[in-house]
Design an enzyme around this catalytic site. Sequence first.
Site: not given
Lengths: 234, 293
Positions: B43, B67, B70, B122, B157, B184, B257
């Site tokens: 992202s 964690a 992003l 997220c 998403k 997610n 993933g």
Amino acid sequence: MFSVRVKNVTKHSKDTVTVTFNVSFRSFPGQFVMLNLPGHEEIPLSLSSPDSVTVRAVGETTEALVNIQPGELLGIKGPMGRPFSIPNGTALLIAGGIGIAPLIYLHDYIIGRGGEVKILYGVRTSEELINHRRFENIKISTDNGSAGFHGNVIDLLKVEDRPDRYSRIYCCGPEIMLRKLYDFFKENKLLRKVEFALERYMKCGMGVCGSCALENGLMVCSEGPVFNGVELEW
Amino acid sequence: MLDIELCGIKMRNPLMLASGILGSYSSSLNRIAENAGAVVTKSVGAEEREGYRNPVLINYGDGFVNAVGLSSPGAEVFSKELKNFRGGCPLIVSLFGSSPEEIAHLTSFFPFADAFEINLSCPHAEKVGLAVGSDPTLVREIVTYVKKSTSKPVFAKLSPNVNDIVEIGKAAEKGGADGVVAINTIRGMSIDILSRKPVLSNISGGVSGEAIKPIALKCVWDLYENLKIPVIGVGGITTWKDVVEFMLAGAEAVQIGSAHFYSYKLFFSLKESLLAYVRKNEPLKEIIGMAHG
């Protein structure tokens, strides 16, 4: 992840120490651990023996690690990564600065199995040398000429040795040095014999985040950190 | 026999790389693109964002808790990085931001993308991701804005960390989304019993991997029942059987993933296994939603 305790801290110079753990890992030379210093960051560090890392203070976490006391707890993930391959003749180890760390492990591993090793060890000044007297067959270079050969380790290699007579060559150090060695070995058509231990900023350390991808898509954490010369596209 | 068409995007198989895994550089995307049906990038936001300090990921028995926060180089730098993508398969760029305008503006940086995915889910970043993705009104507005900014397909998403994922899915559909991606990661954490402290620097994170598969499957099932737009299934898929399971539940394609932990040749082996499956069964596109009566 699991925790280990610091058993011993050996100071080599004002900013370099070897931290020994209370646990010995089943590992091979060239492998690394993700070491988490509580309250600081988790960083990748090469093992310098089955139960130690040798580290220089370059950032906040390594600075704290250099000043750690016996008895403190460390978080460990690993050992991880692809190790050095083992030579079937005399090995040449080329280290630059703190890049000696994984090569100490490799040296002891090969000697312990009756092999022969020669080390070329380049540093900026003689104060940076780590424990070099423990190695029998070693040549030192310093950028300022304060010990051994005056110049860098690549010049030392050129005047000192015929690299083609070694069965395997192992390099670890700053990337700029590794790239120069790469060029040299490529010119001499020896790349296939040479292994490079690389360093990259890592987030996960186990091959999923992708932050340590090389230019050709290989992951330093899970497919390295040791790469054969022919695998690299430099 | 595995090929599908997802909102006009032709894919050689329904296997997509999920966002956040191996998607920060063109070099790794190129590698995965050799066998994937499509790849979704990490992202990206408007500005550079560092993410959380290490440790950002911990593995446990059945998956990961992460964690990462992003981390992103920012749209401009990332678009330059993606210029090196060789186009081995369709490229989907994942976007995050804190407002509809901000997210919609991002699409202009990636004219070469085949589609966009909006990260509304997220679970461990402030002001973005799930923070904007749990409010149906806002979700609808975001999707509307992003749709207006591009002619490419737009996927939303979704997160399972909401009261009703179907409500959010419907909001995305009303906003004009071409498809929804579910799910997610699920909020979770891990504590080291020796140091007696949370493992992740951010304390909590998102759980991924095999552990969340049944949860993801149920979300896909519910979305398929209630939405008209395609559902892309993601969450714990590891084997070819998982792929078939998700497609039976209604997924038109799947994203994978965490399972790349096991192998980077995953898409190759899944593709081969699915080929063996379709030789004895109908083409994959015909089994979509078959488990629903």
